[in-house]
Scaffold this motif. Sequence first.
Motif, short mmCIF file in Angstrom:
data_model
loop_
_atom_site.label_atom_id
_atom_site.label_comp_id
_atom_site.label_asym_id
_atom_site.label_seq_id
_atom_site.Cartn_x
_atom_site.Cartn_y
_atom_site.Cartn_z
N ALA A 195 -4.45 -5.94 49.89
CA ALA A 195 -4.59 -4.83 48.94
C ALA A 195 -3.24 -4.64 48.24
O ALA A 195 -2.33 -4.02 48.78
N ILE A 196 -3.10 -5.19 47.05
CA ILE A 196 -1.85 -5.15 46.30
C ILE A 196 -2.16 -4.54 44.94
O ILE A 196 -3.04 -5.02 44.22
N GLU A 197 -1.45 -3.49 44.59
CA GLU A 197 -1.72 -2.84 43.30
C GLU A 197 -1.44 -3.81 42.15
O GLU A 197 -2.34 -4.21 41.43
N PHE A 198 -0.17 -4.16 41.96
CA PHE A 198 0.24 -5.11 40.93
C PHE A 198 0.79 -6.36 41.62
O PHE A 198 1.69 -6.26 42.45
N PHE A 199 0.26 -7.50 41.28
CA PHE A 199 0.67 -8.75 41.91
C PHE A 199 1.97 -9.27 41.29
O PHE A 199 2.29 -8.99 40.13
N ARG A 201 4.43 -11.74 39.50
CA ARG A 201 4.24 -12.72 38.43
C ARG A 201 4.32 -14.15 38.95
O ARG A 201 3.66 -15.05 38.41
N GLU A 202 5.13 -14.36 39.99
CA GLU A 202 5.35 -15.72 40.49
C GLU A 202 4.05 -16.38 40.95
O GLU A 202 3.96 -17.62 41.01
N GLU A 203 3.04 -15.59 41.26
CA GLU A 203 1.77 -16.17 41.72
C GLU A 203 0.94 -16.72 40.56
O GLU A 203 -0.06 -17.40 40.80
N PHE A 204 1.35 -16.45 39.33
CA PHE A 204 0.53 -16.83 38.17
C PHE A 204 1.41 -17.51 37.12
O PHE A 204 1.82 -16.89 36.13
N TRP A 350 0.34 -8.26 32.99
CA TRP A 350 0.37 -8.04 34.43
C TRP A 350 -1.00 -8.29 35.02
O TRP A 350 -2.01 -8.37 34.30
N VAL A 351 -1.03 -8.44 36.34
CA VAL A 351 -2.26 -8.72 37.09
C VAL A 351 -2.38 -7.66 38.17
O VAL A 351 -1.43 -7.40 38.91
N PHE A 352 -3.55 -7.03 38.29
CA PHE A 352 -3.72 -5.97 39.28
C PHE A 352 -5.09 -6.06 39.93
O PHE A 352 -6.01 -6.74 39.44
N ASP A 353 -5.22 -5.37 41.05
CA ASP A 353 -6.47 -5.32 41.81
C ASP A 353 -7.21 -4.06 41.39
O ASP A 353 -6.81 -2.94 41.74
N ASP A 354 -8.30 -4.23 40.67
CA ASP A 354 -8.99 -3.04 40.15
C ASP A 354 -9.92 -2.39 41.17
O ASP A 354 -10.58 -1.40 40.86
N THR A 355 -9.97 -2.94 42.40
CA THR A 355 -10.73 -2.25 43.45
C THR A 355 -9.86 -1.20 44.16
O THR A 355 -10.34 -0.50 45.05
N ILE A 356 -8.59 -1.11 43.78
CA ILE A 356 -7.73 -0.01 44.19
C ILE A 356 -7.82 1.06 43.10
O ILE A 356 -7.81 0.74 41.91
N GLU A 357 -7.92 2.30 43.50
CA GLU A 357 -8.10 3.38 42.53
C GLU A 357 -7.11 3.27 41.38
O GLU A 357 -5.90 3.14 41.60
N HIS A 358 -7.61 3.34 40.15
CA HIS A 358 -6.74 3.24 38.98
C HIS A 358 -7.28 4.10 37.86
O HIS A 358 -8.46 4.48 37.84
N GLU A 359 -6.42 4.43 36.92
CA GLU A 359 -6.78 5.25 35.77
C GLU A 359 -5.85 4.93 34.61
O GLU A 359 -4.79 4.32 34.80
N ALA A 360 -6.25 5.36 33.41
CA ALA A 360 -5.44 5.08 32.21
C ALA A 360 -5.55 6.25 31.26
O ALA A 360 -6.50 7.04 31.31
#
Length: 412
Positions: A195-199, A201-204, A350-360
Motif C-alpha cells: 500500500a503505497i500512496e505515490f510510487f 519514479r525509479e520503478e517506471f 506521477w504514479v499512485f495507488d487509487d485504492t488508497i483514499e484520495h481526493e482532488a
Amino acid sequence: MGDEAGTGGSRPETEDQARGLNAAAVRAMAAGQPARAVALLEEALSFLPSQVPLWLNLAGAHRALGQPQVALSALDRALALDARNFMALLMRASLLDSMDQPRQAGAAYGTALQLAPPDAVLDAATARAVARARERHAEYLADLDGFLKEEIDGDLRRCASGEARRMARFVDMALGRTKPYHQQPAQFFYPGLPAIEFFDREEFPWLAELEAGTDAVRAELAAVLRDGDDPQRFVPYITYPEGLPLDQWAELNHSPRWSAFHFMHYGRPHAENRARCPRTAALLDAMPQPQVPGKSPAAMFSILKPRTRIPAHTGVSNTRLVVHLPLVVPPGCGFRVGNEVRQWKVGEAWVFDDTIEHEAWNDSDQTRVILLFDIWHPHLSAAEREMITRIMTGIDRFNGDGPAPESAGGGL
C-alpha cells in the motif's frame, strides 16, 4: 474536586457515610483545608475503596498539600479501577508536568488527549487544562521528532529518496501525527501488494518518455478545447444510473463539472478521439496498460471545471495503478492520496495507488486538465496478470454482465 461518589453496589449506610464524607472534603478544600480533606477522603475510602471519584479527590487534596508523589499514587489507584478515566489521566500528566518531568508528562498528555471529550462539553477549568495539554504534547512531539532525526541523520542521508520518504512517514505515524491508510478497493483486492500512496519514479523508467511528450499532448488538447465542450466527446466522469445510492457522488453524477475525453474506456478504444489526438494515442499505446476486456485499459483527458471538488473515495482494484500527466494546472489545484498532499506541475507525471483514499480539488477560476491512464501494478508477475485477467473476465461471463457503470474508481 468532584462532590459525587458512586455506589458500586455497597450497603446504603456505607454509601451514605462515604457520600457525606466526600461532601465534607469538598467543603474543606474550598475552605483551604486540604489536610482535613485528606483525612475525610481516607475515611470515605475505608467504606468504598472501589470508587474512582474518591481517589481523584484524594489526589487533588494531596496535590494541594504539595505532595505530588502521593497524589500520583492515588491516581494509580484510580486508574487501576478505570484505566480509561480521562480526568485521572489528565491529572496524572499535569502532576508529572509540575514535577519537572517534561518527557513523561508529554507522553502522558498524549494518552489523556486520546480520550478527551469534545471541547463543547468541557467546563471552563477543564477546557483550560485540555488546551495546556495540547500545547505541552505538541512541544513533546517536536522535541521527540528532533531527537529521532538526530538518531538517524547519518543513515537518512545515505537513503534513496523513496526510503527517506518512507522513513519520514514512519516517524510521523510513530508520533501519532498521521494515521495509516490502507488499500480499500471497491471490488478487486489482490493480496500481498504494498500500500503505497505515490510510487517512486525509479520503478517506471518510461515516465521520462511520457513527460517528453507533454508539449505534443498539450498541443492536441488545445485543439480539442478550441472545438468547445462537445457533449459527444466530453462526457461526465460520474454516470451512475438512476436509482442507485449515490452517497458522496450525488453532486457530480452526470455533471459536466468533472468530465472525460476518453481514448480508452472499459478496454474499448474511442476511435474518433484517438484520431483527433494521434500523438497522444501513440504515446498511450507505448505505456504498460492492463488489457482486461470490458474493464481496462482506461485513458482520458480528465477535465475538472473551476470551483469543483472531487470527494474522497477509493478505486476499483489494487492490481492496477493510475498515472497523471498534468497538462493545464491553474493555481489553487491540489491532490491528496492518504496522508500525502501534492500540487500538480505541468509535465511532471506521477504514479499512485487509487485504492488508497484520495481526493482532488480545483479552487481556481480556470479549468484543470490532466492526461490520466491506468497501468499494471509493477509487482505483479506476467503469470499473475494473465490469471487476474481470466478471473475478472470469468466473473463477468459467469454473471452475464457487461461493463459496470462508472464508479469513480479512476483516479481524478
